[in-house]
Motif scaffolding. Sequence first.
Motif, PDB file in Angstrom:
ATOM      1  N   THR A 145       0.995  -1.328  -0.005  1.00  0.00           N
ATOM      2  CA  THR A 145       0.121  -0.001  -0.070  1.00  0.00           C
ATOM      3  C   THR A 145       1.014   1.246   0.119  1.00  0.00           C
ATOM      4  OG1 THR A 145      -1.738  -1.230   1.215  1.00  0.00           O
ATOM      5  CG2 THR A 145      -1.841   1.285   1.177  1.00  0.00           C
ATOM      6  N   GLU A 146       0.573   2.089  -0.850  1.00  0.00           N
ATOM      7  CA  GLU A 146       1.316   3.319  -0.968  1.00  0.00           C
ATOM      8  C   GLU A 146       0.081   4.424  -0.672  1.00  0.00           C
ATOM      9  OE1 GLU A 146       4.558   5.666  -3.797  1.00  0.00           O
ATOM     10  OE2 GLU A 146       3.901   3.556  -4.309  1.00  0.00           O
ATOM     11  N   THR A 147       0.627   5.168   0.488  1.00  0.00           N
ATOM     12  CA  THR A 147      -0.171   6.274   1.000  1.00  0.00           C
ATOM     13  C   THR A 147       0.273   7.694   0.745  1.00  0.00           C
ATOM     14  OG1 THR A 147      -1.124   4.486   2.489  1.00  0.00           O
ATOM     15  CG2 THR A 147      -1.353   6.996   2.944  1.00  0.00           C
ATOM     16  N   VAL A 148      -0.455   8.595   0.271  1.00  0.00           N
ATOM     17  CA  VAL A 148      -0.002  10.038   0.270  1.00  0.00           C
ATOM     18  C   VAL A 148      -0.958  10.685   1.075  1.00  0.00           C
ATOM     19  CG1 VAL A 148       0.462  11.888  -1.111  1.00  0.00           C
ATOM     20  CG2 VAL A 148       1.112   9.778  -2.098  1.00  0.00           C
ATOM     21  N   ILE A 149      -0.312  11.679   1.963  1.00  0.00           N
ATOM     22  CA  ILE A 149      -1.043  12.539   2.706  1.00  0.00           C
ATOM     23  C   ILE A 149      -0.562  13.883   2.709  1.00  0.00           C
ATOM     24  CG2 ILE A 149      -1.616  12.964   5.160  1.00  0.00           C
ATOM     25  CD1 ILE A 149      -1.101  10.043   5.984  1.00  0.00           C
ATOM     26  N   VAL A 150      -1.496  14.880   2.278  1.00  0.00           N
ATOM     27  CA  VAL A 150      -1.246  16.266   2.159  1.00  0.00           C
ATOM     28  C   VAL A 150      -1.946  16.838   3.029  1.00  0.00           C
ATOM     29  CG1 VAL A 150      -1.149  18.225   0.680  1.00  0.00           C
ATOM     30  CG2 VAL A 150      -0.626  15.990  -0.378  1.00  0.00           C
ATOM     31  N   LYS A 151      -1.278  17.879   4.023  1.00  0.00           N
ATOM     32  CA  LYS A 151      -2.258  18.858   4.749  1.00  0.00           C
ATOM     33  C   LYS A 151      -1.546  20.066   5.003  1.00  0.00           C
ATOM     34  CE  LYS A 151      -5.206  18.543   8.859  1.00  0.00           C
ATOM     35  NZ  LYS A 151      -5.694  17.775   9.778  1.00  0.00           N
ATOM     36  N   GLY A 152      -1.969  20.963   4.553  1.00  0.00           N
ATOM     37  CA  GLY A 152      -1.318  22.402   4.350  1.00  0.00           C
ATOM     38  C   GLY A 152       0.109  22.401   3.682  1.00  0.00           C
ATOM     39  N   LYS A 153       1.140  22.603   4.394  1.00  0.00           N
ATOM     40  CA  LYS A 153       2.309  22.733   3.511  1.00  0.00           C
ATOM     41  C   LYS A 153       3.149  21.313   3.805  1.00  0.00           C
ATOM     42  CE  LYS A 153       2.402  26.735   1.845  1.00  0.00           C
ATOM     43  NZ  LYS A 153       2.894  26.974   0.412  1.00  0.00           N
ATOM     44  N   ARG A 154       2.524  20.073   4.350  1.00  0.00           N
ATOM     45  CA  ARG A 154       3.268  18.992   4.609  1.00  0.00           C
ATOM     46  C   ARG A 154       2.679  18.076   3.763  1.00  0.00           C
ATOM     47  NH1 ARG A 154       2.935  16.270  10.501  1.00  0.00           N
ATOM     48  NH2 ARG A 154       4.699  14.614  10.268  1.00  0.00           N
ATOM     49  N   ILE A 155       3.724  17.227   3.324  1.00  0.00           N
ATOM     50  CA  ILE A 155       3.568  15.610   2.311  1.00  0.00           C
ATOM     51  C   ILE A 155       4.229  14.457   3.124  1.00  0.00           C
ATOM     52  CG2 ILE A 155       3.613  14.736   0.215  1.00  0.00           C
ATOM     53  CD1 ILE A 155       3.934  17.544  -1.060  1.00  0.00           C
ATOM     54  N   ILE A 156       3.476  13.840   3.373  1.00  0.00           N
ATOM     55  CA  ILE A 156       4.021  12.484   4.068  1.00  0.00           C
ATOM     56  C   ILE A 156       3.480  11.232   3.019  1.00  0.00           C
ATOM     57  CG2 ILE A 156       3.564  10.674   5.801  1.00  0.00           C
ATOM     58  CD1 ILE A 156       2.946  13.052   7.790  1.00  0.00           C
ATOM     59  N   VAL A 157       4.677  10.634   2.565  1.00  0.00           N
ATOM     60  CA  VAL A 157       4.576   9.186   1.696  1.00  0.00           C
ATOM     61  C   VAL A 157       4.901   7.991   2.639  1.00  0.00           C
ATOM     62  CG1 VAL A 157       5.310   8.030  -0.122  1.00  0.00           C
ATOM     63  CG2 VAL A 157       5.182  10.514  -0.238  1.00  0.00           C
ATOM     64  N   LYS A 158       3.945   7.077   2.718  1.00  0.00           N
ATOM     65  CA  LYS A 158       4.307   5.825   3.517  1.00  0.00           C
ATOM     66  C   LYS A 158       4.074   4.445   2.528  1.00  0.00           C
ATOM     67  CE  LYS A 158       1.675   7.204   7.613  1.00  0.00           C
ATOM     68  NZ  LYS A 158       0.432   6.738   8.511  1.00  0.00           N
ATOM     69  N   ILE A 159       4.899   3.628   2.731  1.00  0.00           N
ATOM     70  CA  ILE A 159       4.988   2.330   2.263  1.00  0.00           C
ATOM     71  C   ILE A 159       4.633   1.393   3.166  1.00  0.00           C
ATOM     72  CG2 ILE A 159       6.502   0.530   0.824  1.00  0.00           C
ATOM     73  CD1 ILE A 159       6.008   3.267  -0.660  1.00  0.00           C
ATOM     74  N   ASN A 160       3.346   0.709   2.991  1.00  0.00           N
ATOM     75  CA  ASN A 160       2.526  -0.048   3.949  1.00  0.00           C
ATOM     76  C   ASN A 160       2.426   1.147   5.093  1.00  0.00           C
ATOM     77  OD1 ASN A 160       2.414  -2.249   2.225  1.00  0.00           O
ATOM     78  ND2 ASN A 160       4.358  -3.072   2.964  1.00  0.00           N
ATOM     79  N   ASP A 161       3.023   0.693   6.182  1.00  0.00           N
ATOM     80  CA  ASP A 161       2.690   1.453   7.295  1.00  0.00           C
ATOM     81  C   ASP A 161       3.856   2.440   7.905  1.00  0.00           C
ATOM     82  OD1 ASP A 161       0.114   0.718   7.741  1.00  0.00           O
ATOM     83  OD2 ASP A 161       0.864  -1.060   9.073  1.00  0.00           O
ATOM     84  N   LYS A 162       5.137   2.335   6.987  1.00  0.00           N
ATOM     85  CA  LYS A 162       6.436   3.120   7.228  1.00  0.00           C
ATOM     86  C   LYS A 162       6.314   4.248   6.499  1.00  0.00           C
ATOM     87  CE  LYS A 162      11.204   2.559   7.096  1.00  0.00           C
ATOM     88  NZ  LYS A 162      12.475   1.475   6.908  1.00  0.00           N
ATOM     89  N   VAL A 163       6.713   5.429   7.169  1.00  0.00           N
ATOM     90  CA  VAL A 163       6.891   6.739   6.445  1.00  0.00           C
ATOM     91  C   VAL A 163       8.228   6.830   6.071  1.00  0.00           C
ATOM     92  CG1 VAL A 163       7.100   9.170   7.042  1.00  0.00           C
ATOM     93  CG2 VAL A 163       5.344   7.722   8.245  1.00  0.00           C
ATOM     94  N   VAL A 164       8.517   6.850   4.562  1.00  0.00           N
ATOM     95  CA  VAL A 164       9.437   6.941   3.920  1.00  0.00           C
ATOM     96  C   VAL A 164       9.669   8.559   3.402  1.00  0.00           C
ATOM     97  CG1 VAL A 164       9.439   4.685   3.346  1.00  0.00           C
ATOM     98  CG2 VAL A 164       8.427   6.457   1.724  1.00  0.00           C
ATOM     99  N   VAL A 165       9.015   9.367   3.525  1.00  0.00           N
ATOM    100  CA  VAL A 165       8.993  10.787   3.120  1.00  0.00           C
ATOM    101  C   VAL A 165       8.146  11.699   3.970  1.00  0.00           C
ATOM    102  CG1 VAL A 165       8.797  12.755   1.428  1.00  0.00           C
ATOM    103  CG2 VAL A 165       9.583  10.657   0.880  1.00  0.00           C
ATOM    104  N   ASP A 166       8.623  12.596   4.789  1.00  0.00           N
ATOM    105  CA  ASP A 166       8.123  13.749   5.579  1.00  0.00           C
ATOM    106  C   ASP A 166       8.690  15.120   5.106  1.00  0.00           C
ATOM    107  OD1 ASP A 166       6.699  15.146   7.579  1.00  0.00           O
ATOM    108  OD2 ASP A 166       6.998  13.785   9.158  1.00  0.00           O
ATOM    109  N   TYR A 167       7.862  15.492   4.327  1.00  0.00           N
ATOM    110  CA  TYR A 167       8.496  17.047   3.651  1.00  0.00           C
ATOM    111  C   TYR A 167       7.479  17.970   3.791  1.00  0.00           C
ATOM    112  CZ  TYR A 167       9.133  20.253  -0.173  1.00  0.00           C
ATOM    113  OH  TYR A 167       9.352  21.365  -1.126  1.00  0.00           O
ATOM    114  N   THR A 168       8.030  19.135   4.371  1.00  0.00           N
ATOM    115  CA  THR A 168       7.351  20.450   4.655  1.00  0.00           C
ATOM    116  C   THR A 168       7.912  21.341   3.435  1.00  0.00           C
ATOM    117  OG1 THR A 168       7.039  20.079   7.001  1.00  0.00           O
ATOM    118  CG2 THR A 168       6.683  22.317   6.348  1.00  0.00           C
ATOM    119  N   GLU A 169       7.008  22.095   2.938  1.00  0.00           N
ATOM    120  CA  GLU A 169       7.335  22.940   1.624  1.00  0.00           C
ATOM    121  C   GLU A 169       7.736  24.143   2.446  1.00  0.00           C
ATOM    122  OE1 GLU A 169       5.245  23.150  -2.381  1.00  0.00           O
ATOM    123  OE2 GLU A 169       4.612  24.773  -1.128  1.00  0.00           O
ATOM    124  N   PRO A 170       8.959  24.808   1.850  1.00  0.00           N
ATOM    125  CA  PRO A 170       9.208  26.008   2.590  1.00  0.00           C
ATOM    126  C   PRO A 170       8.412  27.277   1.866  1.00  0.00           C
ATOM    127  CG  PRO A 170      11.072  24.854   1.546  1.00  0.00           C
ATOM    128  CD  PRO A 170       9.804  24.218   1.197  1.00  0.00           C
TER     129      PRO A 170
END
Length: 210
Positions: A145-170
């Motif tokens: 399962t590939e998950t993408v969460i966007v909230k405000g300026k933050r993007i999180i990408v998960k592979i299964n239940d593991k966070v592999v990207v946690d990015y906050t846009e400048p």
Amino acid sequence: MKSFLGLVALAIVSLSTLGWAAEPDKDGFIQLFDGKSFDGWKINESPESWKIKDGAIVANGSRSHLFYVGDDKPFTNFEFRADVKTEPNSNGGIYFHTKFQPEGWPKYGFEAQVNNTQGDPKRTGSLYGVVDVLEKHVPDHEWYTETVIVKGKRIIVKINDKVVVDYTEPDDKVAGADFTRKIDKGTFALQAHDPGSTVHFKNIRVKRLD
């Protein structure tokens, strides 16, 4: 009267077509793919690169993108999930905050990478060209399962239940000329990368967070 009845009949048909996606599940997710048709989706170039097999969308062939067009309201803040399976040496992607274009690599939005063993070193889960994941997290031939969460300026990408990207846009982030890669709003798209790549997508769902 006949014209009015015709409009009513058309509305009933439209509602029945969208009925499978009308109600969220117990977790608030709405299915974007019915498992049997491309209803709500639009292919740009190379339509032969797409088929449906065993309840999954299969991408294999010349460059092409399959855009979700089943909701006129753009997606801004959301949690998107898709079950994905790759064949060996396959490259693909999941775009978000994008919009339909008739050809070429999508200019708008971001790509969450799908690639476990293909030559590009940017692996599955990468926020392509922004935060690149070089570690392999899942094998070919296995659903994940590939998950993408966007909230405000933050993007999180998960592979299964593991966070592999946690990015906050400048705050001073400027959209690129060729690929914007900037938080905005839009829709989703799946990628058929090349004839040597085969990627399967199913259980595609989203929950709005705004």
